[in-house]
Design an enzyme around this catalytic site. Structure first.
Site, mmCIF file in Angstrom:
data_model
loop_
_atom_site.group_PDB
_atom_site.id
_atom_site.type_symbol
_atom_site.label_atom_id
_atom_site.label_comp_id
_atom_site.label_asym_id
_atom_site.label_seq_id
_atom_site.Cartn_x
_atom_site.Cartn_y
_atom_site.Cartn_z
ATOM 1 N N LYS A 70 8.450 -36.616 2.622
ATOM 2 C CA LYS A 70 9.509 -35.982 2.553
ATOM 3 C C LYS A 70 9.460 -34.528 3.264
ATOM 4 C CE LYS A 70 11.445 -38.097 -1.881
ATOM 5 N NZ LYS A 70 11.882 -37.673 -2.943
ATOM 6 N N ASP A 106 18.005 -35.580 -3.916
ATOM 7 C CA ASP A 106 17.709 -35.341 -5.258
ATOM 8 C C ASP A 106 17.788 -34.308 -6.175
ATOM 9 O OD1 ASP A 106 15.949 -37.677 -4.827
ATOM 10 O OD2 ASP A 106 14.251 -36.223 -4.149
HETATM 11 P P1 NAP Z 1 3.298 -35.293 -8.355
HETATM 12 O O1 NAP Z 1 3.621 -34.313 -7.275
HETATM 13 O O2 NAP Z 1 2.415 -36.603 -8.235
HETATM 14 O O3 NAP Z 1 3.182 -34.573 -9.663
HETATM 15 C C1 NAP Z 1 4.103 -33.386 -10.094
HETATM 16 C C2 NAP Z 1 3.257 -32.389 -11.047
HETATM 17 O O4 NAP Z 1 3.054 -32.888 -12.273
HETATM 18 C C3 NAP Z 1 1.788 -32.117 -10.328
HETATM 19 O O5 NAP Z 1 2.270 -31.040 -9.117
HETATM 20 C C4 NAP Z 1 1.304 -31.360 -11.376
HETATM 21 O O6 NAP Z 1 1.803 -30.028 -11.754
HETATM 22 C C5 NAP Z 1 1.683 -32.214 -12.601
HETATM 23 N N1 NAP Z 1 0.628 -33.252 -12.858
HETATM 24 C C6 NAP Z 1 0.306 -34.227 -12.398
HETATM 25 N N2 NAP Z 1 -0.657 -35.062 -13.026
HETATM 26 C C7 NAP Z 1 -0.794 -34.386 -14.201
HETATM 27 C C8 NAP Z 1 -1.434 -34.491 -15.419
HETATM 28 N N3 NAP Z 1 -2.430 -35.657 -15.481
HETATM 29 N N4 NAP Z 1 -1.122 -33.774 -16.432
HETATM 30 C C9 NAP Z 1 -0.441 -32.757 -16.264
HETATM 31 N N5 NAP Z 1 0.367 -32.401 -15.259
HETATM 32 C C10 NAP Z 1 0.158 -33.264 -14.255
HETATM 33 O O7 NAP Z 1 5.026 -36.178 -8.669
HETATM 34 P P2 NAP Z 1 6.529 -35.718 -8.256
HETATM 35 O O8 NAP Z 1 6.330 -36.320 -6.804
HETATM 36 O O9 NAP Z 1 6.706 -34.193 -8.336
HETATM 37 O O10 NAP Z 1 7.257 -36.612 -9.198
HETATM 38 C C11 NAP Z 1 7.341 -36.201 -10.531
HETATM 39 C C12 NAP Z 1 7.747 -37.339 -11.465
HETATM 40 O O11 NAP Z 1 9.193 -37.341 -11.034
HETATM 41 C C13 NAP Z 1 7.310 -38.684 -10.955
HETATM 42 O O12 NAP Z 1 7.185 -39.607 -12.238
HETATM 43 C C14 NAP Z 1 8.392 -39.251 -10.159
HETATM 44 O O13 NAP Z 1 8.376 -40.841 -10.107
HETATM 45 C C15 NAP Z 1 9.330 -38.776 -10.811
HETATM 46 N N6 NAP Z 1 10.806 -38.869 -9.861
HETATM 47 C C16 NAP Z 1 11.920 -39.357 -10.151
HETATM 48 C C17 NAP Z 1 12.970 -39.219 -9.478
HETATM 49 C C18 NAP Z 1 14.256 -39.880 -9.890
HETATM 50 O O14 NAP Z 1 15.277 -40.132 -9.046
HETATM 51 N N7 NAP Z 1 14.299 -40.142 -11.222
HETATM 52 C C19 NAP Z 1 12.823 -38.605 -7.977
HETATM 53 C C20 NAP Z 1 11.647 -38.027 -7.765
HETATM 54 C C21 NAP Z 1 10.774 -38.026 -8.654
HETATM 55 P P3 NAP Z 1 0.425 -28.946 -12.008
HETATM 56 O O15 NAP Z 1 -0.806 -29.296 -11.366
HETATM 57 O O16 NAP Z 1 0.948 -27.606 -11.734
HETATM 58 O O17 NAP Z 1 0.381 -29.056 -13.422
#
Ligand code: NAP
Length: 282
Positions: A70, A106
């Protein structure tokens, strides 16, 4: 039926097998009478540029972009929408007049999901949990919606600070999770971490005690499972909850509107949900 006039679209990412997008969009084309076909392509990092050239050469109408491209894809586009620029990520490409233009649907999808509940975001206080790409789209969507304050929570204050500094708004500030225990009255708490997502269900960034006003909305970006531990805790405490399905559906509808002209009043969130159910995707 596929014929010489069929318009082409695709998803670029790696991996892509798990994606709902091909089923969602192909079924939508069929129901809307649009002669188009949507494929998912697993693109290796060294081939991304070639894949973008392929979109031009083969005259694709557009594409979606997913993990892990992305951000990287932006360097191969001719134009980028200002909101996508702020988010620093593109999930939708439109190929028009020989140019590839990047958008981020998004953020729009997230915001649209509040309209369904007639929930007014203006002047609200919002907590975003997590500092990844999804959190950034959520933050920019919220800031465009004139919310009063956004607090971004991270396990690492420096990371949250960098996140907030990357956005040029006075009303966004970094936080660490200990402050959530202080019962700060947020109107909306958004889980943008992957905690609780399939297959690691049963985990929640907020464990047992649910904080906020009685009428705080708990929003989890996760759609699989449809009710995460985070949402279950909130529901059991009598709070309103929204899962990630709405955002997923609306980002798809927004992408579709970017690619094709169609009567949007004839194409709703519920139509897409029906398609996902018919295709046994949800
Ligand atoms: P990501 O980059 O893997 O993680 C997002 C943030 O979560 C990380 O930067 C971290 O922040 C925190 N994190 C990760 N593992 C953690 C843990 N074990 N404990 C506490 N905090 C943790 O994910 P992303 O791509 O941003 O997506 C996040 C979620 O949104 C996913 O579940 C994805 O499937 C969902 N999503 C949904 C949609 C939709 O259309 N509904 C669209 C996009 C994404 P810190 O290190 O700062 O704590």
């Amino acid at each position: 039926m596929i014929n010489g006039n069929t318009k082409l679209l695709c998803l670029l990412g790696s991996p892509v097998e798990h994606s709902f997008s091909p089923a969602m969009h192909n079924a939508s084309f069929q129901k809307l009478g649009i002669n188009a076909s949507y494929m998912a392509f697993d693109v290796k990092p060294e081939s991304l540029e070639q894949a973008l050239k392929g979109l031009r050469t083969l005259n694709f109408v557009g594409a979606n972009v997913t993990y892990p491209y992305k951000e990287h894809v932006m360097s191969y586009l001719d134009d980028i929408d200002p909101k996508a620029k702020e988010i620093g990520a593109v999930n939708t490409i439109v190929h028009k007049d020989g140019k590839l233009c990047g958008y981020n649907t998004d953020a729009d999808g997230f915001i649209e999901s509040f309209n369904r509940f007639q929930f007014e975001l203006k002047n609200k206080k919002i907590a975003i949990l997590g500092t990844g790409g999804a959190a950034k789209a959520v933050a920019v969507g919220l800031l465009y919606s004139n919310v009063k304050e956004v607090h971004v929570f991270s396990r690492n204050l420096e990371k949250a600070t960098l996140f907030c500094n990357s956005l040029d708004y006075p009303n966004i500030c970094p936080r660490t999770y200990d402050i959530l225990d202080e019962d700060y009255p947020y109107d909306v708490i958004v889980n943008s971490t992957p905690l609780g997502m399939h297959p690691k269900i049963g985990h929640s960034i907020i464990n047992s005690e649910i904080v906020g006003y009685n009428n705080t909305v708990f929003y989890d970006l996760i759609y699989n499972p449809q009710e995460t531990e985070f949402l279950k805790n909130a529901r059991l405490s009598g709070r309103r909850t929204i899962n990630g399905l709405d955002m997923l559906i609306y980002q798809g509808i927004y992408a579709l509107r970017r690619w094709f002209d169609f009567d949007q009043t004839k194409w709703t969130r519920d139509d897409v949900e029906d398609i996902l159910k018919e295709s046994q995707i949800i």
